[in-house]
Design a protein around this motif. Sequence first.
Motif, PDB file in Angstrom:
ATOM      1  N   ALA A  65       1.233  31.650  26.526  1.00  0.00           N
ATOM      2  CA  ALA A  65       2.562  31.043  26.650  1.00  0.00           C
ATOM      3  C   ALA A  65       2.749  29.775  25.809  1.00  0.00           C
ATOM      4  O   ALA A  65       3.779  29.627  25.157  1.00  0.00           O
ATOM      5  N   PRO A  66       1.783  28.851  25.763  1.00  0.00           N
ATOM      6  CA  PRO A  66       1.993  27.649  24.948  1.00  0.00           C
ATOM      7  C   PRO A  66       2.204  27.947  23.453  1.00  0.00           C
ATOM      8  O   PRO A  66       2.857  27.177  22.757  1.00  0.00           O
ATOM      9  N   SER A  67       1.687  29.057  22.980  1.00  0.00           N
ATOM     10  CA  SER A  67       1.857  29.412  21.569  1.00  0.00           C
ATOM     11  C   SER A  67       3.195  30.084  21.316  1.00  0.00           C
ATOM     12  O   SER A  67       3.600  30.257  20.161  1.00  0.00           O
ATOM     13  N   GLY A  68       3.876  30.504  22.382  1.00  0.00           N
ATOM     14  CA  GLY A  68       5.142  31.197  22.233  1.00  0.00           C
ATOM     15  C   GLY A  68       4.985  32.695  22.007  1.00  0.00           C
ATOM     16  O   GLY A  68       5.975  33.385  21.773  1.00  0.00           O
ATOM     17  N   THR A 126      -2.311  41.808  31.746  1.00  0.00           N
ATOM     18  CA  THR A 126      -1.306  41.425  30.762  1.00  0.00           C
ATOM     19  C   THR A 126      -0.608  40.140  31.181  1.00  0.00           C
ATOM     20  O   THR A 126      -0.381  39.256  30.362  1.00  0.00           O
ATOM     21  N   GLN A 127      -0.284  40.022  32.459  1.00  0.00           N
ATOM     22  CA  GLN A 127       0.357  38.806  32.951  1.00  0.00           C
ATOM     23  C   GLN A 127      -0.549  37.590  32.758  1.00  0.00           C
ATOM     24  O   GLN A 127      -0.077  36.517  32.380  1.00  0.00           O
ATOM     25  N   PHE A 128      -1.837  37.762  33.009  1.00  0.00           N
ATOM     26  CA  PHE A 128      -2.783  36.664  32.816  1.00  0.00           C
ATOM     27  C   PHE A 128      -2.798  36.222  31.354  1.00  0.00           C
ATOM     28  O   PHE A 128      -2.691  35.039  31.046  1.00  0.00           O
ATOM     29  N   TYR A 129      -2.927  37.181  30.446  1.00  0.00           N
ATOM     30  CA  TYR A 129      -2.964  36.844  29.018  1.00  0.00           C
ATOM     31  C   TYR A 129      -1.632  36.288  28.534  1.00  0.00           C
ATOM     32  O   TYR A 129      -1.603  35.406  27.676  1.00  0.00           O
ATOM     33  N   ASP A 130      -0.526  36.782  29.078  1.00  0.00           N
ATOM     34  CA  ASP A 130       0.773  36.214  28.722  1.00  0.00           C
ATOM     35  C   ASP A 130       0.840  34.742  29.123  1.00  0.00           C
ATOM     36  O   ASP A 130       1.375  33.916  28.378  1.00  0.00           O
ATOM     37  N   GLN A 131       0.275  34.400  30.270  1.00  0.00           N
ATOM     38  CA  GLN A 131       0.262  33.000  30.718  1.00  0.00           C
ATOM     39  C   GLN A 131      -0.610  32.145  29.803  1.00  0.00           C
ATOM     40  O   GLN A 131      -0.254  31.017  29.474  1.00  0.00           O
ATOM     41  N   VAL A 132      -1.754  32.686  29.390  1.00  0.00           N
ATOM     42  CA  VAL A 132      -2.653  31.945  28.508  1.00  0.00           C
ATOM     43  C   VAL A 132      -2.007  31.724  27.145  1.00  0.00           C
ATOM     44  O   VAL A 132      -2.132  30.655  26.547  1.00  0.00           O
TER      45      VAL A 132
END
Length: 81
Positions: free
Chosen positions: A11-14, A3-9
């Motif tokens: 992140a630019p979209s908000g 989940t943390q990995f996907y949240d980082q990916v």
Amino acid sequence: MFTQFYDQVLAPSGLRTTQYSILHRVQTQGPLTVNALADQLVMDPSTLTHNLRPLLMDGIVVLEVGRTDRRQRAIAIIPEG
């Protein structure tokens, strides 16, 4: 961890992973009531509502009057969303 990995990916979209899951489900299944969507995502309705709030404020999703019961509200993605 995932989940943390996907949240980082995302992140630019908000968006967060949970918000992406909400959007994907509504996009593929059409407008869903809060309870129906919470059941499908195996999530408590209050948790879903908490995750929906930023999407509503950003105008990505709207709450529509339910199709079968006007007392219910259905979550729908706006065309620009």
